[in-house]
Design a protein around this motif. Structure first.
Motif, PDB file in Angstrom:
ATOM      1  N   GLU A 190     121.979 103.013  68.798  1.00 57.41           N
ATOM      2  CA  GLU A 190     121.238 103.784  68.861  1.00 57.41           C
ATOM      3  C   GLU A 190     119.390 103.180  69.033  1.00 57.41           C
ATOM      4  N   TYR A 191     119.192 102.475  68.154  1.00 62.78           N
ATOM      5  CA  TYR A 191     118.015 101.861  68.634  1.00 62.78           C
ATOM      6  C   TYR A 191     117.367 101.661  69.836  1.00 62.78           C
ATOM      7  N   TYR A 192     117.946 100.750  70.596  1.00 62.32           N
ATOM      8  CA  TYR A 192     117.421 100.843  71.865  1.00 62.32           C
ATOM      9  C   TYR A 192     117.385 102.204  72.464  1.00 62.32           C
ATOM     10  N   SER A 204     109.798  97.687  65.086  1.00 64.53           N
ATOM     11  CA  SER A 204     108.880  98.606  65.973  1.00 64.53           C
ATOM     12  C   SER A 204     107.873  97.766  65.821  1.00 64.53           C
ATOM     13  N   LEU A 233     119.942  99.816  61.091  1.00 63.30           N
ATOM     14  CA  LEU A 233     118.349 100.242  61.940  1.00 63.30           C
ATOM     15  C   LEU A 233     117.040 100.088  60.473  1.00 63.30           C
ATOM     16  N   GLU A 234     117.354  99.868  59.979  1.00 54.60           N
ATOM     17  CA  GLU A 234     116.306  99.879  58.958  1.00 54.60           C
ATOM     18  C   GLU A 234     115.841  98.006  59.096  1.00 54.60           C
ATOM     19  N   ALA A 263     124.153 100.758  65.035  1.00 54.07           N
ATOM     20  CA  ALA A 263     123.030 101.286  64.085  1.00 54.07           C
ATOM     21  C   ALA A 263     122.269 100.574  65.868  1.00 54.07           C
ATOM     22  N   ARG A 279     116.704 104.959  71.637  1.00 53.69           N
ATOM     23  CA  ARG A 279     115.607 105.399  71.225  1.00 53.69           C
ATOM     24  C   ARG A 279     114.162 104.923  71.724  1.00 53.69           C
ATOM     25  N   HIS A 280     114.406 103.292  72.153  1.00 51.69           N
ATOM     26  CA  HIS A 280     113.179 102.453  72.547  1.00 51.69           C
ATOM     27  C   HIS A 280     112.733 101.801  73.294  1.00 51.69           C
ATOM     28  N   LEU A 317     115.770  96.566  62.474  1.00 51.08           N
ATOM     29  CA  LEU A 317     114.995  97.408  63.312  1.00 51.08           C
ATOM     30  C   LEU A 317     114.043  97.488  62.993  1.00 51.08           C
ATOM     31  N   GLU A 318     113.714  98.492  62.583  1.00 55.68           N
ATOM     32  CA  GLU A 318     112.387  99.599  62.421  1.00 55.68           C
ATOM     33  C   GLU A 318     111.778  98.261  62.000  1.00 55.68           C
TER      34      GLU A 318
END
Length: 138
Positions: free
Chosen positions: A45-47, A132, A124-125, A42, A49-50, A127-128
């Motif tokens: 994946e977040y890294y 974000s 992920l939730e 997770a 994308r951002h 992190l978002e």
């Protein structure tokens, strides 16, 4: 919190002075920690994308030095930076007493999520909801 780290591949040095202006996730983990390994996809994946939005991630392995080959094998699966505790000055985070333990630092160096408090696992939730908004702010 201040920190200085050299990645396990020795290619990158990260620290308080080099991540200035970026939102930084500092994750403490170990190869023997099942929840640690479960959350790493997770984070990755977040890294992915951002990272272009001013995000930096460093995962610090708390494994024994004799297990460095295990750390390197796991590190190959992920795109974020990984360091070993022996190559990191992380005193600014205090005693790491539980794993996983994740700290989130905003663009100004202010600790937003203290890894010693709350739920230890990253999703992920989370992190978002936490990271974000930090990425959108200057």
């Amino acid at each position: 919190p201040k920190f200085d780290a050299t990645t396990i591949d020795r290619a990158t040095t990260l620290g308080t002075s080099t991540v200035g202006g970026k939102v930084t996730i500092v994750n403490f983990w170990a190869t023997w920690c099942a929840p640690c390994k479960a959350e790493m996809p997770a984070i990755d994946e977040y890294y992915r994308r951002h990272k272009g939005d001013g995000l930096e991630v460093i995962a610090i392995s708390m494994d024994a030095a004799k297990d460095l080959n295990k750390v390197k094998a796991i590190a190959q699966q992920f795109s974020f930076h990984i360091a070993h505790k022996d190559d990191v000055n992380f005193k600014g985070f205090g005693r790491i007493w539980r794993l996983p333990s994740t700290f989130i630092i905003d663009r100004h160096g202010v600790l937003v999520k203290n890894g010693h408090e709350g739920e230890p696992e990253v999703t992920l939730e989370l992190l978002e909801s936490v990271v974000s908004p930090l990425l959108k702010s200057q």
